[in-house]
Design an enzyme around this catalytic site. Structure first.
Site, mmCIF file in Angstrom:
data_model
loop_
_atom_site.group_PDB
_atom_site.id
_atom_site.type_symbol
_atom_site.label_atom_id
_atom_site.label_comp_id
_atom_site.label_asym_id
_atom_site.label_seq_id
_atom_site.Cartn_x
_atom_site.Cartn_y
_atom_site.Cartn_z
ATOM 1 N N LYS A 135 33.468 -24.046 -24.644
ATOM 2 C CA LYS A 135 34.446 -24.130 -23.687
ATOM 3 C C LYS A 135 35.266 -22.944 -23.488
ATOM 4 O O LYS A 135 35.609 -22.829 -22.284
ATOM 5 C CB LYS A 135 35.304 -25.162 -24.464
ATOM 6 C CG LYS A 135 34.720 -26.540 -24.382
ATOM 7 C CD LYS A 135 35.530 -27.548 -25.339
ATOM 8 C CE LYS A 135 34.562 -28.908 -25.461
ATOM 9 N NZ LYS A 135 35.069 -29.852 -26.210
ATOM 10 N N GLN A 178 39.599 -30.272 -30.249
ATOM 11 C CA GLN A 178 38.338 -30.768 -30.537
ATOM 12 C C GLN A 178 38.172 -31.870 -31.572
ATOM 13 O O GLN A 178 38.844 -31.728 -32.546
ATOM 14 C CB GLN A 178 37.808 -29.348 -31.021
ATOM 15 C CG GLN A 178 36.312 -29.430 -31.205
ATOM 16 C CD GLN A 178 35.689 -29.754 -30.012
ATOM 17 O OE1 GLN A 178 35.616 -29.161 -28.952
ATOM 18 N NE2 GLN A 178 34.614 -30.684 -30.204
ATOM 19 N N ASP A 196 40.924 -33.751 -21.319
ATOM 20 C CA ASP A 196 39.707 -34.678 -21.814
ATOM 21 C C ASP A 196 39.528 -36.008 -21.296
ATOM 22 O O ASP A 196 38.595 -36.698 -21.193
ATOM 23 C CB ASP A 196 39.708 -34.758 -23.068
ATOM 24 C CG ASP A 196 38.669 -34.069 -23.920
ATOM 25 O OD1 ASP A 196 37.832 -33.317 -23.241
ATOM 26 O OD2 ASP A 196 39.162 -33.599 -25.387
#
Ligand code: NAP
Length: 285
Positions: free
Chosen positions: A51, A95, A118
């Site tokens: 990422k 995460q 997200d």
């Protein structure tokens, strides 16, 4: 035909990169994505590294905050609240999974909805199910883009999604429904899975079992999207939930693993971050 997520992800990232250049001209700074990594799980470390690499490639400011697995829930929530208040942070991603002493739902709820790149915040989830503007979760968004790129007409088709997780199965089913597919969601308690799957024009598989879907479960000419990321027990190599070599013989289109949904998830994360940044900048004018 194989649909390359790697190629489409490159196209999306090139568009985001141009968007970043325009944004810098207009607002004077690039979008800033902050990724939080708790603990030392090797898979999470590799996802976070990917990422960060993509964020730099598209021209974002990218920060990775690493904390030991022993960090307390309160400390982590405090860090997120500070990032929420920071005007120069546009996207916050924690995460997953987190160590078991930290409540993941609480962490997701604490991220400001406007920085939830997200698309996991309950307000974003509710907006998706109510067909209101929202940040689409990255993996389902990437799947729909792959189908569109492959020229699969979703409208009126029979779609079967195997897997009902909050991050993949459920949202992708809803997004297919919103594109007028007739959707069936299958799961571990589905008794006639082979029959259900083999009726699908569009088959999305997100279960996490190496090569679980075999050719006898797939309709000839179907579009098959393999979300699974597994290690082949025999070779240790990366493989999907679909037996690619077998199923590719009869599928109309199919995504490979690696090189299918994975790179699209990251590209959509970049797109979501730019979108959050632009919305926040525009709301300040
Ligand atoms: P998850 O939360 O573990 O959910 C798995 C789902 O599969 C559950 O709904 C489960 O049913 C169902 N399932 C398990 N065994 C089954 C069986 N034998 N028959 C039918 N259904 C079965 O997984 P997830 O987070 O959605 O992830 C699924 C896979 O996608 C994993 O391999 C993950 O690594 C991968 N993934 C990839 C990306 C990417 O960007 N490429 C992103 C996210 C996830 P129940 O609900 O009945 O238990």
């Amino acid at each position: 035909m194989q649909i390359s997520g790697t190629d489409l992800a490159k196209e999306i990232k090139a568009e985001v990169k141009q968007g970043v250049k325009d944004a810098v001209d207009r607002y004077g700074r690039p979008p800033h994505l902050v990724v939080i990594l708790v603990g030392e799980d090797p898979a999470s470390q590799s996802y976070v590294k990917g990422k960060g690499k993509d964020a730099e490639e598209v021209g974002f400011k990218s920060t990775t905050l690493r904390y030991p697995a022993t960090i307390s829930e309160e400390e982590l929530l405090h860090i997120i609240r500070d990032l929420n208040k920071d005007d120069e942070v546009d996207g916050i991603l924690v995460q997953l999974p987190l160590p078991s002493h930290i409540d993941e739902d609480k962490v997701i709820e604490t991220i400001d909805q406007s920085k939830d790149v997200d698309g996991f915040h309950p307000a974003n989830v509710a907006a998706l199910w109510q067909k209101r503007p929202c940040t689409y979760p990255c993996t389902p968004k990437g799947i729909i883009k792959l189908l569109d790129k492959a020229g699969v007409d979703i409208n009126g088709k029979r779609a079967v999604v195997i897997g009902r997780s909050n991050i993949v199965g459920l949202p992708v089913a809803k997004m297919l429904l919103d594109r007028n597919a007739t959707v069936t969601i299958a799961h571990s308690k589905t008794t006639d899975l082979k029959k259900v799957a083999s009726e699908a024009d569009i088959l999305v598989v997100a279960i996490g079992r190496p090569r679980f879907v075999t050719a006898d479960m797939v309709k000839e000419g179907a579009a098959v999207i393999d979300v699974g990321v597994n290690r082949d027990p025999a070779t240790g190599k990366l493989c999907g939930d679909v037996d690619f070599n077998e199923v590719a013989q009869i599928a109309g289109v199919i995504t490979p693993v690696p090189g299918g949904v994975g790179p699209m998830t990251r590209a959509c994360l970049m797109e979501n971050t730019l979108e959050c940044y632009l919305k926040n900048q525009e709301s300040k004018i």
